[in-house]
Motif scaffolding. Structure first.
Motif, PDB file in Angstrom:
ATOM      1  N   TRP A  74       0.828  -1.212   0.000  1.00 51.74           N
ATOM      2  CA  TRP A  74       0.000   0.000   0.000  1.00 51.74           C
ATOM      3  C   TRP A  74       0.860   1.258   0.000  1.00 51.74           C
ATOM      4  CZ3 TRP A  74      -4.929  -0.419  -1.266  1.00 51.74           C
ATOM      5  CH2 TRP A  74      -5.500  -1.700  -1.167  1.00 51.74           C
ATOM      6  N   THR A  75       2.084   1.155   0.495  1.00 56.07           N
ATOM      7  CA  THR A  75       3.019   2.283   0.439  1.00 56.07           C
ATOM      8  C   THR A  75       3.208   2.734  -1.004  1.00 56.07           C
ATOM      9  OG1 THR A  75       4.196   1.180   2.265  1.00 56.07           O
ATOM     10  CG2 THR A  75       5.257   3.097   1.264  1.00 56.07           C
ATOM     11  N   ARG A  76       3.347   1.770  -1.885  1.00 57.11           N
ATOM     12  CA  ARG A  76       3.548   2.055  -3.313  1.00 57.11           C
ATOM     13  C   ARG A  76       2.361   2.838  -3.876  1.00 57.11           C
ATOM     14  NH1 ARG A  76       1.340  -0.870  -7.276  1.00 57.11           N
ATOM     15  NH2 ARG A  76       0.879  -2.533  -5.785  1.00 57.11           N
ATOM     16  N   ILE A  77       1.165   2.444  -3.517  1.00 58.80           N
ATOM     17  CA  ILE A  77      -0.042   3.110  -4.018  1.00 58.80           C
ATOM     18  C   ILE A  77      -0.161   4.518  -3.439  1.00 58.80           C
ATOM     19  CG2 ILE A  77      -2.563   3.022  -3.937  1.00 58.80           C
ATOM     20  CD1 ILE A  77      -2.161  -0.113  -4.033  1.00 58.80           C
ATOM     21  N   ILE A  78       0.113   4.645  -2.142  1.00 60.86           N
ATOM     22  CA  ILE A  78       0.021   5.960  -1.493  1.00 60.86           C
ATOM     23  C   ILE A  78       1.080   6.914  -2.046  1.00 60.86           C
ATOM     24  CG2 ILE A  78       0.208   7.171   0.715  1.00 60.86           C
ATOM     25  CD1 ILE A  78      -0.778   4.507   2.019  1.00 60.86           C
ATOM     26  N   ALA A  79       2.278   6.387  -2.327  1.00 57.01           N
ATOM     27  CA  ALA A  79       3.377   7.223  -2.816  1.00 57.01           C
ATOM     28  C   ALA A  79       3.054   7.887  -4.148  1.00 57.01           C
ATOM     29  CB  ALA A  79       4.652   6.388  -2.950  1.00 57.01           C
ATOM     30  N   GLU A  80       2.154   7.311  -4.898  1.00 60.97           N
ATOM     31  CA  GLU A  80       1.778   7.889  -6.192  1.00 60.97           C
ATOM     32  C   GLU A  80       0.978   9.182  -6.043  1.00 60.97           C
ATOM     33  OE1 GLU A  80      -0.297   4.876  -8.308  1.00 60.97           O
ATOM     34  OE2 GLU A  80       1.440   3.561  -8.526  1.00 60.97           O
ATOM     35  N   VAL A  81       0.360   9.388  -4.879  1.00 64.38           N
ATOM     36  CA  VAL A  81      -0.542  10.545  -4.712  1.00 64.38           C
ATOM     37  C   VAL A  81      -0.189  11.443  -3.535  1.00 64.38           C
ATOM     38  CG1 VAL A  81      -2.480   9.344  -5.810  1.00 64.38           C
ATOM     39  CG2 VAL A  81      -2.186   9.207  -3.322  1.00 64.38           C
ATOM     40  N   ALA A  82       0.508  10.915  -2.532  1.00 63.06           N
ATOM     41  CA  ALA A  82       0.826  11.697  -1.335  1.00 63.06           C
ATOM     42  C   ALA A  82       2.018  12.623  -1.577  1.00 63.06           C
ATOM     43  CB  ALA A  82       1.130  10.765  -0.165  1.00 63.06           C
ATOM     44  N   ASP A  83       2.130  13.660  -0.757  1.00 58.97           N
ATOM     45  CA  ASP A  83       3.308  14.535  -0.834  1.00 58.97           C
ATOM     46  C   ASP A  83       4.537  13.806  -0.302  1.00 58.97           C
ATOM     47  OD1 ASP A  83       1.845  16.521  -1.939  1.00 58.97           O
ATOM     48  OD2 ASP A  83       1.807  17.820  -0.176  1.00 58.97           O
ATOM     49  N   LYS A  84       4.380  13.184   0.870  1.00 59.38           N
ATOM     50  CA  LYS A  84       5.461  12.396   1.465  1.00 59.38           C
ATOM     51  C   LYS A  84       4.836  11.289   2.301  1.00 59.38           C
ATOM     52  CE  LYS A  84       9.314  15.676   1.601  1.00 59.38           C
ATOM     53  NZ  LYS A  84      10.024  14.951   0.541  1.00 59.38           N
ATOM     54  N   ILE A  85       5.600  10.221   2.542  1.00 57.76           N
ATOM     55  CA  ILE A  85       5.121   9.128   3.380  1.00 57.76           C
ATOM     56  C   ILE A  85       6.273   8.531   4.173  1.00 57.76           C
ATOM     57  CG2 ILE A  85       5.229   7.572   1.377  1.00 57.76           C
ATOM     58  CD1 ILE A  85       3.045   5.890   2.742  1.00 57.76           C
ATOM     59  N   VAL A  86       6.050   8.364   5.471  1.00 60.23           N
ATOM     60  CA  VAL A  86       6.960   7.609   6.324  1.00 60.23           C
ATOM     61  C   VAL A  86       6.252   6.293   6.630  1.00 60.23           C
ATOM     62  CG1 VAL A  86       8.159   7.478   8.535  1.00 60.23           C
ATOM     63  CG2 VAL A  86       8.031   9.659   7.307  1.00 60.23           C
ATOM     64  N   ALA A  87       6.796   5.202   6.117  1.00 55.54           N
ATOM     65  CA  ALA A  87       6.176   3.883   6.272  1.00 55.54           C
ATOM     66  C   ALA A  87       6.946   3.092   7.321  1.00 55.54           C
ATOM     67  CB  ALA A  87       6.171   3.144   4.945  1.00 55.54           C
ATOM     68  N   THR A  88       6.230   2.590   8.314  1.00 57.45           N
ATOM     69  CA  THR A  88       6.869   1.909   9.442  1.00 57.45           C
ATOM     70  C   THR A  88       6.321   0.501   9.619  1.00 57.45           C
ATOM     71  OG1 THR A  88       5.226   2.663  11.077  1.00 57.45           O
ATOM     72  CG2 THR A  88       7.088   4.128  10.632  1.00 57.45           C
ATOM     73  N   ASP A  89       7.166  -0.364  10.166  1.00 57.75           N
ATOM     74  CA  ASP A  89       6.723  -1.715  10.539  1.00 57.75           C
ATOM     75  C   ASP A  89       7.624  -2.201  11.660  1.00 57.75           C
ATOM     76  OD1 ASP A  89       4.786  -3.948   9.049  1.00 57.75           O
ATOM     77  OD2 ASP A  89       6.344  -4.831  10.301  1.00 57.75           O
ATOM     78  N   ILE A  90       7.061  -3.013  12.547  1.00 59.38           N
ATOM     79  CA  ILE A  90       7.831  -3.530  13.680  1.00 59.38           C
ATOM     80  C   ILE A  90       8.849  -4.578  13.245  1.00 59.38           C
ATOM     81  CG2 ILE A  90       6.238  -5.409  14.267  1.00 59.38           C
ATOM     82  CD1 ILE A  90       6.680  -4.703  17.231  1.00 59.38           C
ATOM     83  N   ASN A  91       8.612  -5.208  12.087  1.00 61.35           N
ATOM     84  CA  ASN A  91       9.464  -6.300  11.625  1.00 61.35           C
ATOM     85  C   ASN A  91      10.495  -5.819  10.610  1.00 61.35           C
ATOM     86  OD1 ASN A  91       8.555  -8.744  12.945  1.00 61.35           O
ATOM     87  ND2 ASN A  91       6.638  -8.482  11.835  1.00 61.35           N
ATOM     88  N   PRO A  92      11.797  -5.931  10.923  1.00 63.81           N
ATOM     89  CA  PRO A  92      12.824  -5.601   9.936  1.00 63.81           C
ATOM     90  C   PRO A  92      12.678  -6.413   8.651  1.00 63.81           C
ATOM     91  CG  PRO A  92      13.814  -5.892  12.112  1.00 63.81           C
ATOM     92  CD  PRO A  92      12.389  -6.343  12.219  1.00 63.81           C
ATOM     93  N   GLU A  93      12.161  -7.647   8.784  1.00 62.95           N
ATOM     94  CA  GLU A  93      11.978  -8.504   7.610  1.00 62.95           C
ATOM     95  C   GLU A  93      10.986  -7.889   6.631  1.00 62.95           C
ATOM     96  OE1 GLU A  93      13.006 -11.137  11.151  1.00 62.95           O
ATOM     97  OE2 GLU A  93      11.669  -9.439  10.763  1.00 62.95           O
ATOM     98  N   MET A  94       9.923  -7.312   7.161  1.00 62.34           N
ATOM     99  CA  MET A  94       8.933  -6.665   6.304  1.00 62.34           C
ATOM    100  C   MET A  94       9.503  -5.404   5.653  1.00 62.34           C
ATOM    101  SD  MET A  94       5.986  -8.207   6.033  1.00 62.34           S
ATOM    102  CE  MET A  94       4.779  -9.269   6.844  1.00 62.34           C
ATOM    103  N   VAL A  95      10.209  -4.596   6.431  1.00 62.97           N
ATOM    104  CA  VAL A  95      10.793  -3.369   5.897  1.00 62.97           C
ATOM    105  C   VAL A  95      11.808  -3.698   4.803  1.00 62.97           C
ATOM    106  CG1 VAL A  95      12.167  -1.327   6.461  1.00 62.97           C
ATOM    107  CG2 VAL A  95      10.349  -2.078   8.014  1.00 62.97           C
ATOM    108  N   ALA A  96      12.551  -4.782   4.988  1.00 66.41           N
ATOM    109  CA  ALA A  96      13.509  -5.203   3.957  1.00 66.41           C
ATOM    110  C   ALA A  96      12.799  -5.555   2.660  1.00 66.41           C
ATOM    111  CB  ALA A  96      14.318  -6.406   4.454  1.00 66.41           C
ATOM    112  N   MET A  97      11.633  -6.197   2.756  1.00 70.62           N
ATOM    113  CA  MET A  97      10.848  -6.502   1.558  1.00 70.62           C
ATOM    114  C   MET A  97      10.336  -5.220   0.906  1.00 70.62           C
ATOM    115  SD  MET A  97      10.902  -9.776   1.098  1.00 70.62           S
ATOM    116  CE  MET A  97       9.614  -9.903  -0.138  1.00 70.62           C
ATOM    117  N   ALA A  98       9.918  -4.258   1.721  1.00 68.17           N
ATOM    118  CA  ALA A  98       9.427  -2.988   1.183  1.00 68.17           C
ATOM    119  C   ALA A  98      10.532  -2.247   0.429  1.00 68.17           C
ATOM    120  CB  ALA A  98       8.878  -2.123   2.313  1.00 68.17           C
ATOM    121  N   ARG A  99      11.765  -2.342   0.918  1.00 63.09           N
ATOM    122  CA  ARG A  99      12.876  -1.662   0.242  1.00 63.09           C
ATOM    123  C   ARG A  99      13.114  -2.216  -1.159  1.00 63.09           C
ATOM    124  NH1 ARG A  99      14.992   1.695   3.906  1.00 63.09           N
ATOM    125  NH2 ARG A  99      15.042   1.057   6.103  1.00 63.09           N
ATOM    126  N   LEU A 100      12.738  -3.468  -1.389  1.00 68.24           N
ATOM    127  CA  LEU A 100      12.929  -4.085  -2.708  1.00 68.24           C
ATOM    128  C   LEU A 100      11.997  -3.485  -3.763  1.00 68.24           C
ATOM    129  CD1 LEU A 100      13.289  -7.857  -1.692  1.00 68.24           C
ATOM    130  CD2 LEU A 100      15.114  -6.225  -2.236  1.00 68.24           C
TER     131      LEU A 100
END
Length: 216
Positions: free
Chosen positions: A56-82
């Motif tokens: 959903w970060t990808r979808i929001i980034a298309e329309v938002a001015d800026k986004i700080v996306a957070t997750d408790i799991n480093p594993e999830m954040v690593a996937m988001a970075r891809l």
């Protein structure tokens, strides 16, 4: 608030988490929710909680001015970075939604996708109070989650004394986890949120619902 079992399960399941969006019967509703999320968050500075793999970060980034996306799991954040999200718009951080760092920033909106249903009913008001302490009142909130549909949703295994329902999820390594997962009605959402937020609006489709409001 988020149980240790839930955190462990999602850490182990990061690499195949997005398969939940591949169910063909959900395609039309999912496309509609893509548009609803884009419409509600256009032009906002967004804090995303429990961002997972950044779907959903990808979808929001298309329309938002800026986004700080957070997750408790480093594993999830690593996937988001891809996802190679636009660096000029998106910051990814490992952070607990229940204990956000003091330097998290200033925002006009908070997006919570498919995580509200994991917060136990008796802990939801406390969570919103903690969130307000970090981001301030009058912030626009967007909750997106799924509805229970027989034959498509995971089976509910049990219900506790507070009315929370639970499902058994199996991680890729075969370990079983009991995960809190509730499916509130519109009236239940309004009743639970009434003391913490105002201007509640709900869009409900067969497979998903989206609620917008403002913190009081």
């Amino acid at each position: 608030m988020i149980t240790e079992q839930s955190a462990q399960f999602y850490a182990k399941s990061a690499s195949n988490h997005d398969r939940i969006y591949d169910r063909p019967e959900r395609c039309d509703d999912l496309a509609a929710m893509h548009q609803h999320v884009a419409d509600t968050l256009r032009g906002h500075t967004v804090l995303e909680l429990a961002c997972g793999t950044g779907y959903w970060t990808r979808i929001i980034a298309e329309v938002a001015d800026k986004i700080v996306a957070t997750d408790i799991n480093p594993e999830m954040v690593a996937m988001a970075r891809l996802r190679a999200l636009p660096a000029d718009k998106v910051s990814l951080r490992v952070a607990d939604a229940n204990a956000l760092p003091d330097d998290i920033g200033e925002f006009t909106a908070v997006f919570i996708g498919f995580w509200w249903s994991h917060v136990k009913r008796e802990e939801q008001e406390k969570f919103l109070a903690q969130l307000k302490a970090k981001v301030g009142k009058d912030i626009f909130i967007v909750l997106l989650d799924d509805a229970y549909v027989e034959g498509s949703s995971e089976t509910v295994a049990r219900t506790d004394m507070e009315g929370n329902t639970y499902q058994i999820r199996v991680a890729p390594d075969g370990e079983r986890y009991e995960i809190p997962k509730t499916y509130p009605s519109d009236s239940a959402l309004r009743k639970k949120l009434a003391s913490s937020v105002r201007e509640i609006k709900i869009v409900r489709l067969e497979y998903y619902w989206l609620l917008t409001c403002r913190l009081k």
